[in-house]
Design an enzyme around this catalytic site. Structure first.
Site, mmCIF file in Angstrom:
data_model
loop_
_atom_site.group_PDB
_atom_site.id
_atom_site.type_symbol
_atom_site.label_atom_id
_atom_site.label_comp_id
_atom_site.label_asym_id
_atom_site.label_seq_id
_atom_site.Cartn_x
_atom_site.Cartn_y
_atom_site.Cartn_z
ATOM 1 N N GLU A 1 -32.102 21.721 14.845
ATOM 2 C CA GLU A 1 -30.779 21.845 14.872
ATOM 3 C C GLU A 1 -30.017 20.766 15.498
ATOM 4 O OE1 GLU A 1 -28.225 25.291 14.443
ATOM 5 O OE2 GLU A 1 -28.929 23.814 12.971
ATOM 6 N N THR B 1 -19.464 20.623 13.215
ATOM 7 C CA THR B 1 -19.898 21.229 14.707
ATOM 8 C C THR B 1 -19.588 20.417 15.783
ATOM 9 O OG1 THR B 1 -21.547 22.306 13.317
ATOM 10 C CG2 THR B 1 -22.024 21.950 15.862
#
Length: 295
Positions: A120, A168
């Site tokens: 991630e 993000t």
């Protein structure tokens, strides 16, 4: 060949920034792996054209390297990138489960969480577990520096995804660096309420506990039509509404009988704002599932 289906997730849930997460029954990524001398990745499905197949730039490649498990990896994306529904986490979780089994590494699901979280980091810049934990473990998860606590839950939800995107990194840039003490106290109280609601499978408590006055208001400004969609969902019976992860997805908690009305109201409100969207009527559900020999 081994196949793993890993679910989409929703992180934060309003009051649990960088801590709370839930696995969603739909959508999901499907990852297939075979042993190979070196790792190669091929990708099909939702938004696949935007995802690098170079293992050095892909969350799945980072997982393969961490497990020392080279493989031919095929990813069928059901979770669109930049959706707020844990797209990269679903792929990373699926790969971790598949490669762990393919090479008989013997790691538990909890032990795979930090490995998937490292993948991630390629997307968000930091290794966060709030999406990979529920994708691996299922249910409702609380991820902290001390590890992950998991609670089985079956809360009805609607995840509404507009045809827009939010980076993000951009969503993290708007997070306030400080907060008023009264807002922190309120958020802690809401987080506690939400947690109790998850343990009781109580949509009313969960919805009440999603309120947040620190991070969520800053992120809603990045989502066209958010306030109208939120109000429409609440009027249709939702018990709570918030941004899903970094957005632009929006998560509504509700009772099962109200799901269809809530989903329709959210789609209609986005449409009125000139934004196309789709809604998943689903529940908080199971984590990644491994299939062997087509079973």
């Amino acid at each position: 060949m081994l196949t793993v289906r890993a679910p989409a997730t929703s992180a934060n849930l309003g009051s649990g920034f960088d801590v709370f997460g839930v696995a969603l029954g739909a959508p999901a990524d499907v990852v297939r792996v075979e042993r190979a001398p070196e790792t190669t990745i091929s990708i099909t499905g939702a938004g696949s054209q935007y995802i690098p197949e170079d293992p050095a730039q892909n969350t799945v490649g980072a997982v393969a390297e961490a497990l020392d498990a080279p493989a031919r990896i095929r990813i069928d994306k059901g979770v669109r990138p930049s959706s707020g529904l844990g797209s990269s986490a679903a792929s990373a979780a699926a790969a971790a489960v598949a490669l762990n089994a393919l090479y008989d590494r013997g790691l538990s699901r909890n032990e795979l969480v930090p490995i998937a979280a490292e993948g991630e980091a390629l997307v968000s810049g930091e290794a966060h577990a709030d999406n990979v934990a529920p994708s691996l473990l299922g249910g409702f998860t609380i991820a902290t520096g001390d590890g992950v606590t998991q609670v089985d839950a079956a809360i009805p939800v609607v995840a509404c995804l507009p045809e827009t995107s939010v980076s993000t990194r951009d969503a993290r840039d708007v997070v306030p660096k400080t907060a008023a003490l009264e807002d922190v106290v309120d958020t802690v109280g809401h987080a506690a309420t939400l947690t109790v609601g998850m343990t009781r499978d109580d949509p009313d408590l969960v919805g009440k506990g999603m309120d947040d006055e620190i991070v969520t208001p800053e992120r809603t400004a990045l989502i066209d039509g958010y306030e109208a969609v939120r109000e429409a969902a609440l009027e249709a019976g939702a018990t709570g509404v918030t941004v899903s992860g970094a957005g632009p997805g929006i998560l509504a908690v509700c009772h099962e009988l109200d799901q269809r009305a809530v989903a329709g109201a959210m789609i209609d409100a986005f449409d009125a704002a000139g934004v196309e969207s789709r809604a998943y009527q689903t529940t908080v559900g199971e984590g990644a599932r491994l299939y062997r020999d087509g079973s």
